[in-house]
Design an enzyme around this catalytic site. Structure first.
Site, PDB file in Angstrom:
ATOM      1  CG  ASN A  74     -60.707 -65.911 -49.260  1.00 46.22           C
ATOM      2  OD1 ASN A  74     -60.236 -65.161 -48.423  1.00 46.22           O
ATOM      3  ND2 ASN A  74     -59.988 -66.875 -49.851  1.00 46.22           N
ATOM      4  N   PRO A 122     -57.107 -70.618 -47.175  1.00 43.11           N
ATOM      5  CG  PRO A 122     -55.544 -71.744 -45.854  1.00 43.11           C
ATOM      6  CD  PRO A 122     -56.259 -71.815 -47.175  1.00 43.11           C
ATOM      7  CB  CYS A 123     -59.060 -65.730 -45.986  1.00 37.89           C
ATOM      8  SG  CYS A 123     -59.690 -65.905 -44.300  1.00 37.89           S
ATOM      9  CD  GLN A 124     -55.196 -67.240 -41.852  1.00 38.88           C
ATOM     10  OE1 GLN A 124     -55.226 -67.641 -43.010  1.00 38.88           O
ATOM     11  NE2 GLN A 124     -55.369 -68.041 -40.821  1.00 38.88           N
TER      12      GLN A 124
END
Length: 376
Positions: free
Chosen positions: A120, A81-83
């Site tokens: 990503n 997850p890239c948030q």
């Protein structure tokens, strides 16, 4: 000659856009043997399309569970997850999601994989976190990593979507085969004949695919719910019930490319006050797509025009789930499971399979080169 299938593990897999790109649907020779995602609906979709390989749960908890066995694999793929790297979260230095590459690399180690592909946001490539990943990979016996920021439109996806890819390999420099040559070109840059002479393009590349190429054959949507009694593509080709004000706003900006600034110009009385106060930025908000250009990036709330340029090029509505899936390059045969909201998340979060297929081609060349060396 028949080659054995290469064993593949997909982490943070979502609906399986990466796995689909590595599948025989795109002419590749990879077989998923294990996958993981935290979201039950995404896992259900993955299992529906690839077999019962996806385990639901927090990857950290799973790796700490002695009952969980990571199978042997040739390659591990996935997008932690890239948030935490997002420009929208640029001040969140302590975001735990930044560190989910660590369990990713633990799976690489425990599976014995000789190659990994990490996907990503582009911001990762210039971060301290990337340097940590690179140093950790070298300690595990990988060659120096190769990285690239790729545009999906350059590989036949009808969408201008930029993603970062990192490839690690234990047995050779992956830079010999990566990044993939661009198969499509932006027509505004020149002709395919001149671009054919440039090293980063295939011979005779094609023009970018467009919104028209992707969705131009679809009829007007019917209803407002998933239609389980009809076959694809119409099952996910449903609309919404806009308010009277929303419909007036759509009709006030009828031409391709129009956006919130055009709405403010022609119909200030129905323009949200917050948009009027915000005089700069956000040119894609409440925007119409162009027929003969690729789409903007499809995100998880593509059905809300106030979130981006998601209005149909000529109809007075946002794009449908099926249209978004096609713009992401999912074939109509791919089955999404879950509610409307959950399926939208799966579509928006996915790596476009057609882009993933190009990465798979690079990896397959790496693995075949190793096989030739062993047989020599």
């Amino acid at each position: 000659m028949i080659y054995n299938k290469y064993k593949l593990i997909d982490l943070f897999c979502g609906a399986g856009g990466l796995s689909l790109g590595f599948s025989n649907l795109f002419g590749h020779n990879f077989e998923p043997v294990w996958a993981n995602d935290f979201n039950q609906y995404a896992a259900d979709t993955y299992n529906e399309n690839f077999g019962k390989h996806c385990i639901v749960g927090d990857i950290v908890d799973l790796l700490n569970d002695p009952e969980v066995k990571i199978p042997a694999a040739d390659i591990v793929i996935g997008g932690p997850p890239c948030q935490g790297f997002s420009l929208l979260n640029k001040n969140r230095d302590g975001d735990v999601r930044r560190h989910l590459w660590r369990p990713f690399m633990e799976v690489v180690e425990r599976s014995g994989a000789e190659i990994f592909v990490m996907e990503n946001v582009p911001q990762l490539l210039n971060s301290e976190e990337y340097e940590d990943i690179a140093q950790h990979a070298v300690k595990l016996g990988f060659f120096p990593l190769v990285k690239a920021k790729l545009c999906a439109a350059d590989y036949g996806v009808p969408q201008v979507r930029f993603r970062a890819f990192i490839i690690g390999c234990r047995f050779t420099d992956p830079g010999e085969f990566f990044p993939p040559l661009k198969t499509h070109f932006n027509p505004s840059l020149g002709s395919n004949l001149s671009l054919s002479l440039q090293a980063e393009y295939v011979h005779n590349p094609l023009p970018w695919q467009t919104v028209r190429n992707a969705i131009g054959d679809l009829p007007k949507p019917v209803g407002t719910e998933i239609r389980k009694n009809v076959t694809p593509p119409l099952d996910l080709h449903f609309g919404r019930t806009p308010t009277e004000t929303s419909l007036k706003r759509y009709m006030s900006i009828p031409h391709e490319g129009m956006n919130r600034f055009d709405l403010q110009r022609v119909a200030p009385e129905i323009t949200p006050k917050c948009w009027i106060k915000k005089t700069s930025g956000g040119t894609d908000l409440f925007g119409r797509l162009w027929w003969d250009r690729p789409s903007v990036t499809i995100r998880t709330e593509f059905f809300k025009p106030e979130k981006g340029r998601y209005l149909h090029p000529c109809e007075h509505r946002p794009i449908t789930h099926r249209e978004a899936a096609r713009i992401q390059s999912f074939p109509d045969s791919f089955r999404f499971l879950g509610s409307k909201i959950e399926i939208a998340k799966q579509i928006g979060n996915a790596v476009p399979p057609l882009l993933a297929a190009q990465i798979a081609g690079c990896v397959e060349k790496l693995l075949k080169a190793r096989s030739k060396e062993k047989s020599a």
